[in-house]
Design a protein around this motif. Structure first.
Motif, PDB file in Angstrom:
ATOM      1  N   ALA A  68       0.825  -1.213   0.000  1.00 24.10           N
ATOM      2  CA  ALA A  68       0.000   0.000   0.000  1.00 24.10           C
ATOM      3  C   ALA A  68       0.858   1.261   0.000  1.00 24.10           C
ATOM      4  O   ALA A  68       0.468   2.281  -0.577  1.00 24.10           O
ATOM      5  CB  ALA A  68      -0.957  -0.011   1.186  1.00 24.10           C
ATOM      6  N   GLN A  69       2.017   1.204   0.637  1.00 26.38           N
ATOM      7  CA  GLN A  69       2.900   2.370   0.700  1.00 26.38           C
ATOM      8  C   GLN A  69       3.782   2.509  -0.542  1.00 26.38           C
ATOM      9  O   GLN A  69       4.406   3.536  -0.737  1.00 26.38           O
ATOM     10  CB  GLN A  69       3.765   2.306   1.963  1.00 26.38           C
ATOM     11  CG  GLN A  69       2.952   2.514   3.220  1.00 26.38           C
ATOM     12  CD  GLN A  69       3.765   2.332   4.494  1.00 26.38           C
ATOM     13  OE1 GLN A  69       4.800   1.677   4.511  1.00 26.38           O
ATOM     14  NE2 GLN A  69       3.265   2.905   5.576  1.00 26.38           N
ATOM     15  N   ASN A  70       3.822   1.494  -1.378  1.00 27.38           N
ATOM     16  CA  ASN A  70       4.611   1.523  -2.605  1.00 27.38           C
ATOM     17  C   ASN A  70       3.765   2.183  -3.700  1.00 27.38           C
ATOM     18  O   ASN A  70       2.700   1.671  -4.054  1.00 27.38           O
ATOM     19  CB  ASN A  70       4.985   0.101  -3.009  1.00 27.38           C
ATOM     20  CG  ASN A  70       5.831   0.043  -4.253  1.00 27.38           C
ATOM     21  OD1 ASN A  70       5.709   0.869  -5.153  1.00 27.38           O
ATOM     22  ND2 ASN A  70       6.689  -0.957  -4.318  1.00 27.38           N
ATOM     23  N   PRO A  71       4.213   3.316  -4.254  1.00 32.95           N
ATOM     24  CA  PRO A  71       3.403   4.014  -5.256  1.00 32.95           C
ATOM     25  C   PRO A  71       3.089   3.168  -6.499  1.00 32.95           C
ATOM     26  O   PRO A  71       2.112   3.432  -7.188  1.00 32.95           O
ATOM     27  CB  PRO A  71       4.240   5.235  -5.635  1.00 32.95           C
ATOM     28  CG  PRO A  71       5.472   5.209  -4.825  1.00 32.95           C
ATOM     29  CD  PRO A  71       5.471   3.999  -3.960  1.00 32.95           C
ATOM     30  N   LYS A  72       3.876   2.145  -6.772  1.00 28.87           N
ATOM     31  CA  LYS A  72       3.592   1.289  -7.927  1.00 28.87           C
ATOM     32  C   LYS A  72       2.412   0.353  -7.666  1.00 28.87           C
ATOM     33  O   LYS A  72       1.829  -0.189  -8.602  1.00 28.87           O
ATOM     34  CB  LYS A  72       4.830   0.476  -8.300  1.00 28.87           C
ATOM     35  CG  LYS A  72       5.947   1.328  -8.847  1.00 28.87           C
ATOM     36  CD  LYS A  72       7.146   0.493  -9.206  1.00 28.87           C
ATOM     37  CE  LYS A  72       8.261   1.385  -9.737  1.00 28.87           C
ATOM     38  NZ  LYS A  72       9.473   0.642 -10.044  1.00 28.87           N
ATOM     39  N   TRP A  73       2.059   0.148  -6.396  1.00 31.94           N
ATOM     40  CA  TRP A  73       0.950  -0.737  -6.045  1.00 31.94           C
ATOM     41  C   TRP A  73      -0.214   0.037  -5.442  1.00 31.94           C
ATOM     42  O   TRP A  73      -1.335  -0.079  -5.880  1.00 31.94           O
ATOM     43  CB  TRP A  73       1.417  -1.844  -5.084  1.00 31.94           C
ATOM     44  CG  TRP A  73       2.246  -2.859  -5.780  1.00 31.94           C
ATOM     45  CD1 TRP A  73       3.597  -2.938  -5.785  1.00 31.94           C
ATOM     46  CD2 TRP A  73       1.774  -3.910  -6.611  1.00 31.94           C
ATOM     47  NE1 TRP A  73       4.005  -3.983  -6.566  1.00 31.94           N
ATOM     48  CE2 TRP A  73       2.896  -4.603  -7.089  1.00 31.94           C
ATOM     49  CE3 TRP A  73       0.517  -4.343  -6.997  1.00 31.94           C
ATOM     50  CZ2 TRP A  73       2.793  -5.693  -7.933  1.00 31.94           C
ATOM     51  CZ3 TRP A  73       0.412  -5.434  -7.837  1.00 31.94           C
ATOM     52  CH2 TRP A  73       1.540  -6.098  -8.295  1.00 31.94           C
ATOM     53  N   GLY A  74       0.028   0.791  -4.390  1.00 34.46           N
ATOM     54  CA  GLY A  74      -1.021   1.591  -3.776  1.00 34.46           C
ATOM     55  C   GLY A  74      -2.093   0.761  -3.086  1.00 34.46           C
ATOM     56  O   GLY A  74      -1.849  -0.368  -2.660  1.00 34.46           O
ATOM     57  N   HIS A  75      -3.266   1.325  -2.993  1.00 34.48           N
ATOM     58  CA  HIS A  75      -4.396   0.715  -2.280  1.00 34.48           C
ATOM     59  C   HIS A  75      -4.736  -0.656  -2.874  1.00 34.48           C
ATOM     60  O   HIS A  75      -4.844  -0.795  -4.096  1.00 34.48           O
ATOM     61  CB  HIS A  75      -5.606   1.640  -2.371  1.00 34.48           C
ATOM     62  CG  HIS A  75      -6.683   1.342  -1.377  1.00 34.48           C
ATOM     63  ND1 HIS A  75      -7.368   0.148  -1.348  1.00 34.48           N
ATOM     64  CD2 HIS A  75      -7.190   2.092  -0.381  1.00 34.48           C
ATOM     65  CE1 HIS A  75      -8.259   0.178  -0.372  1.00 34.48           C
ATOM     66  NE2 HIS A  75      -8.174   1.350   0.235  1.00 34.48           N
ATOM     67  N   PRO A  76      -4.935  -1.669  -2.040  1.00 36.21           N
ATOM     68  CA  PRO A  76      -5.234  -3.015  -2.563  1.00 36.21           C
ATOM     69  C   PRO A  76      -6.598  -3.166  -3.223  1.00 36.21           C
ATOM     70  O   PRO A  76      -6.915  -4.235  -3.728  1.00 36.21           O
ATOM     71  CB  PRO A  76      -5.097  -3.930  -1.345  1.00 36.21           C
ATOM     72  CG  PRO A  76      -5.125  -3.052  -0.168  1.00 36.21           C
ATOM     73  CD  PRO A  76      -4.716  -1.685  -0.601  1.00 36.21           C
ATOM     74  N   LYS A  77      -7.399  -2.104  -3.279  1.00 38.41           N
ATOM     75  CA  LYS A  77      -8.646  -2.182  -4.044  1.00 38.41           C
ATOM     76  C   LYS A  77      -8.349  -2.335  -5.533  1.00 38.41           C
ATOM     77  O   LYS A  77      -9.202  -2.737  -6.302  1.00 38.41           O
ATOM     78  CB  LYS A  77      -9.509  -0.939  -3.809  1.00 38.41           C
ATOM     79  CG  LYS A  77      -8.945   0.333  -4.418  1.00 38.41           C
ATOM     80  CD  LYS A  77      -9.796   1.534  -4.104  1.00 38.41           C
ATOM     81  CE  LYS A  77      -9.182   2.810  -4.661  1.00 38.41           C
ATOM     82  NZ  LYS A  77      -9.945   3.976  -4.257  1.00 38.41           N
ATOM     83  N   HIS A  78      -7.092  -2.041  -5.918  1.00 38.15           N
ATOM     84  CA  HIS A  78      -6.703  -2.087  -7.324  1.00 38.15           C
ATOM     85  C   HIS A  78      -6.175  -3.453  -7.770  1.00 38.15           C
ATOM     86  O   HIS A  78      -5.872  -3.628  -8.940  1.00 38.15           O
ATOM     87  CB  HIS A  78      -5.636  -1.029  -7.610  1.00 38.15           C
ATOM     88  CG  HIS A  78      -6.105   0.366  -7.368  1.00 38.15           C
ATOM     89  ND1 HIS A  78      -7.164   0.942  -8.035  1.00 38.15           N
ATOM     90  CD2 HIS A  78      -5.669   1.314  -6.503  1.00 38.15           C
ATOM     91  CE1 HIS A  78      -7.347   2.170  -7.619  1.00 38.15           C
ATOM     92  NE2 HIS A  78      -6.457   2.427  -6.682  1.00 38.15           N
ATOM     93  N   TYR A  79      -6.012  -4.375  -6.849  1.00 39.62           N
ATOM     94  CA  TYR A  79      -5.463  -5.678  -7.220  1.00 39.62           C
ATOM     95  C   TYR A  79      -5.969  -6.758  -6.270  1.00 39.62           C
ATOM     96  O   TYR A  79      -6.388  -6.485  -5.153  1.00 39.62           O
ATOM     97  CB  TYR A  79      -3.925  -5.660  -7.225  1.00 39.62           C
ATOM     98  CG  TYR A  79      -3.287  -5.019  -6.003  1.00 39.62           C
ATOM     99  CD1 TYR A  79      -3.009  -5.764  -4.853  1.00 39.62           C
ATOM    100  CD2 TYR A  79      -2.955  -3.670  -5.995  1.00 39.62           C
ATOM    101  CE1 TYR A  79      -2.420  -5.174  -3.742  1.00 39.62           C
ATOM    102  CE2 TYR A  79      -2.361  -3.078  -4.890  1.00 39.62           C
ATOM    103  CZ  TYR A  79      -2.101  -3.839  -3.767  1.00 39.62           C
ATOM    104  OH  TYR A  79      -1.520  -3.261  -2.663  1.00 39.62           O
TER     105      TYR A  79
END
Length: 181
Positions: free
Chosen positions: A102-113
């Motif tokens: 979540a803190q990694n800008p390449k991944w972000g909020h887990p609603k996206h994956y």
């Protein structure tokens, strides 16, 4: 001899967790649909209790199996049960992994994956491993399920039904409309 089939072809018994996610052995694929509701999860004499995380950590009971853990309440889509569920997460390795992603800008909020939690072993030898899938837009089935099943995670602390009908506002839908990239 009868050629009549007792069990229809393709039948499988329904999987039910009563609206709560129960991690099974092997891979458990979920889509997180909420921010975490943070709390202290205490076990005393085999009974759970929950306190707000913004309050001091409760004292551990004197029993051998008594414990106090940091935990999250999450609204998730469970791909195995094909339904919206409440996931009470107290596995620190998984929580720490989710925080890192979540803190990694390449991944972000887990609603996206989607996330996959692999459970192996049993008893004191149980292990949990987190894997994240590439970013995808949630399916219409997930969005419809989220809208149709409003859940108030704040009810964890009040020991009331979490699956209460709430007045839906369109902010819930905005959660999914935000661009992924």
């Amino acid at each position: 001899m009868s050629t009549e089939s007792f069990i229809p072809e393709g039948y499988s018994a329904p999987v039910s967790g009563g609206g709560f996610t129960k991690l099974e052995l092997g891979d458990n694929t979920l889509r997180i649909l909420s921010n975490p509701f943070m709390m202290w999860l205490s076990w005393t004499d085999g009974k759970p209790s929950r306190q707000p995380y913004n309050q001091p950590k409760p004292a551990k009971g004197s029993g051998q199996k008594d414990s106090v853990k940091h935990a999250w309440g999450l609204i998730v889509w469970n791909y195995k049960t094909k339904q919206i569920e409440v996931f009470e997460l107290d596995k620190q390795d998984v929580i720490n992994g989710l925080v890192s992603y979540a803190q990694n800008p390449k991944w972000g909020h887990p609603k996206h994956y989607d996330i996959v939690i692999n459970k192996s072993g049993s008893g004191m030898e149980t292990e949990y491993k987190l894997v994240v899938e590439p970013k995808t837009v949630p399916s219409q089935q997930i969005i419809d399920g989220f809208i149709a099943n409003p859940i108030d995670l704040g009810q964890f602390l009040k020991r009331k039904c979490l699956f209460k009908l709430l007045i839906f506002n369109h902010k819930g839908l905005d959660f999914f409309i935000q661009p992924l990239f």
